[in-house]
Design a protein around this motif. Structure first.
Motif, PDB file in Angstrom:
ATOM      1  N   UNK A 150     -11.923 -15.979 -24.338  1.00 22.03           N
ATOM      2  CA  UNK A 150     -10.675 -16.299 -23.643  1.00 22.03           C
ATOM      3  C   UNK A 150     -10.668 -15.699 -22.246  1.00 22.03           C
ATOM      4  N   UNK A 151     -10.337 -16.522 -21.250  1.00 16.88           N
ATOM      5  CA  UNK A 151     -10.263 -16.062 -19.861  1.00 16.88           C
ATOM      6  C   UNK A 151      -8.853 -15.644 -19.465  1.00 16.88           C
ATOM      7  N   UNK A 152      -7.855 -16.316 -20.033  1.00 18.07           N
ATOM      8  CA  UNK A 152      -6.476 -16.098 -19.593  1.00 18.07           C
ATOM      9  C   UNK A 152      -5.543 -15.987 -20.797  1.00 18.07           C
ATOM     10  N   UNK A 153      -4.672 -14.960 -20.768  1.00 16.05           N
ATOM     11  CA  UNK A 153      -3.583 -14.867 -21.728  1.00 16.05           C
ATOM     12  C   UNK A 153      -2.299 -15.294 -21.019  1.00 16.05           C
ATOM     13  N   UNK A 154      -1.640 -16.308 -21.534  1.00 12.83           N
ATOM     14  CA  UNK A 154      -0.374 -16.769 -20.962  1.00 12.83           C
ATOM     15  C   UNK A 154       0.746 -15.928 -21.562  1.00 12.83           C
ATOM     16  N   UNK A 155       1.520 -15.262 -20.701  1.00 11.28           N
ATOM     17  CA  UNK A 155       2.498 -14.287 -21.172  1.00 11.28           C
ATOM     18  C   UNK A 155       3.827 -14.442 -20.440  1.00 11.28           C
ATOM     19  N   UNK A 156       4.838 -13.808 -21.030  1.00 15.12           N
ATOM     20  CA  UNK A 156       6.156 -13.740 -20.389  1.00 15.12           C
ATOM     21  C   UNK A 156       6.886 -12.511 -20.912  1.00 15.12           C
TER      22      UNK A 156
END
Length: 512
Positions: A413-419
């Motif tokens: 995984x290159x990117x973790x989408x977070x908020x």
């Protein structure tokens, strides 16, 4: 179940129960006890006598193992190194069934034939699990009338061997084979196989190694001039093959006591099998008063001279040793044989405190007569190949990773989408979709309102290099906050430029 059948099973249960009690009283090996208990439960199940409170034994079969994500990450890295080398040399790949007709495998492995797993007759065909990938490859060539191919094959094979799992010996294991089939000028493909072994072991960084080479004709000629009867060549060859695992005195005793060889003949063999060297040894043996009197030995020595010359041109001769003790017991070899061995049998500790010492990590040779055994007209297709002992290699790589306490990524995984704000699930789903559609490896936590700290911790523990943070401010401004987990640097990226920026950051990270 009929009463008579049930009575017979009850008697079997009694006998099996006695076996289990005896093993427990003798404090036998736990694996052996578990095997016998499993048999007892199987018998009880036949008459419905397994209570609901019966403890179920969870274990893998003897000689097999599971691989956790970290171990699989190491394996995949090793496979990639090997496949890259095979492809660099122009090989294409194929696959064959995991089981073959029993008659296909019978009579191809000499004394090792007893290690073949036979399957229960399922109605019409007697089948066995494949012992290696070479015999199925020869069957494939003969069946499809192929007389020229350069192929690699990576797949599992099965042997009823006594496993030594810390040394990479299993009953189920992968082989990584590279073979060249076709009529070519002498020793050119054979030397390339040696080059490939050298290339793979160097690129894997396993430590110092030596590639032992010999020739079946030299062995046969040696047996001939030493006085071994022709009908004992293969069985004596099988004894010599054990010299990498035991001492000459033990091999000599086996030849004399078990195989009926004359002691003087065994002593003659002993003088030769202790020799090893390079081109100088070939020249020395060509001047030997006895060995060149055999036509087979002389041809083999001339071939060995050519092989070593090509190895010199390939730049690998410093790791090659012409070793007269190398025999490789498989019946189908007809020419050059080779085996790669880690020097010093490096010992590495495992988590359990055991030591990993692995000797042979690759082997192979020329087998010009094998395809003809399957062809109705006996048509020969000359072949030469090498097999990398991937399980043994993996045992070393795993032990080294444990010794260095290396952090191993198990995902890509290159990117973790977070908020960090509530009610952003749909926006995170939309952003994940954008990244996936652009070919970017991304994921998110499967919660409606995850805590920001938990999301940072996930990225930290799994080694995800980038976090794409989206919130109300980012939505209003048409941006995404991109955080580099290593440097902690954050930047505001316009949504329209996000894909190209992430791809560029990923390139920078992978090259750093």
């Amino acid at each position: 179940m009929a009463d008579a059948e049930k009575k017979a099973v009850v008697e079997e249960i009694k006998k099996q129960g006695e076996i289990v009690r005896k093993l427990k009283a003798e404090k036998a090996d736990k694996e052996k006890i578990a095997e016998e208990v499993a048999k007892l439960l199987e018998l009880k199940a036949q008459i419905g006598d397994v209570g609901t409170n019966q403890k179920f034994i969870l274990k893998t079969p003897k000689g097999t193992r599971d691989y956790n994500p970290k171990q699989m990450a190491i394996r995949e890295g090793v496979f990639k190194t090997i496949v890259d080398s095979f492809k660099r040399h122009g090989a294409e790949t194929l696959d064959t069934p995991v089981f073959e007709l029993k008659e296909t495998l019978t009579g191809k492995y000499g004394e090792d034939s007893k290690l073949i797993y036979d399957l229960k007759d399922q109605g019409g065909e007697l089948l066995s699990l494949r012992y290696d990938l070479t015999v199925p490859f020869a069957r494939y060539l003969a069946m499809n009338k192929i007389n020229r191919i350069k192929r690699y094959h990576i797949a599992k094979v099965y042997r009823r061997d006594n496993p030594a799992m810390t040394r990479g010996r299993y009953r189920e294991f992968y082989q990584c084979d590279f073979d060249i089939a076709g009529q070519y000028d002498p020793m050119i493909p054979d030397a390339e196989c040696v080059k490939i072994v050298h290339e793979i072991l160097t690129n894997l960084g396993l430590g110092d190694f030596v590639i032992k080479v010999n020739h079946r004709e030299i062995l046969d000629g040696m047996f001939e001039v030493c006085g071994v009867p022709a009908d004992k060549f293969r069985t004596i060859c099988s004894s010599v093959d054990k010299l990498d695992k035991t001492f000459w005195e033990d091999v000599r005793e086996e030849m004399i006591e078990e195989k009926g060889l004359d002691p003087a003949t065994a002593d003659n063999i002993g003088q030769y099998v202790k020799m090893n060297g390079g081109l100088e040894l070939v020249e020395q043996l060509l001047q030997d008063p006895l060995l060149p009197t055999s036509k087979a030995a002389k041809q083999g020595l001339e071939g060995m001279r050519t092989l070593l010359k090509y190895c010199q041109i390939f730049g690998v001769l410093d790791k090659v040793s012409f070793d007269l003790s190398l025999a490789r017991g498989l019946d189908y070899y007809t020419g050059v044989i080779y085996e790669a061995v880690l020097k010093g049998s490096e010992m590495l500790p495992t988590k359990t405190g055991e030591q990993v010492g692995v000797g042979s990590v690759a082997g192979g040779g020329r087998y010009d007569g094998l395809v003809g055994m399957f062809d109705p007209k006996g048509k020969q297709v000359p072949c030469v190949g090498v097999s990398i002992g991937i399980e043994r290699v993996f045992s070393i790589m795993e032990a080294k990773a444990q010794a260095k306490a290396e952090k191993i990524r198990t995902t890509e995984t290159d990117v973790l989408v977070a908020s960090g704000q509530r009610d952003m699930l749909e926006e995170r789903l939309k952003l994940c979709t954008e990244l996936w559609d652009a070919g970017i490896k991304a994921e998110m936590i499967y919660k409606k309102n995850p805590k920001m700290l938990n999301q940072f911790q996930l990225a930290e523990t799994t080694g995800i290099p980038l976090i794409a943070v989206i919130g109300e401010a980012e939505l209003k401004n048409g941006t995404v906050t991109l955080r580099n987990m290593e440097t902690r640097a954050e930047e505001q990226i316009p949504r329209a430029d996000l894909i190209s920026v992430i791809k560029e950051r990923c390139r920078q990270i992978s090259s750093s």
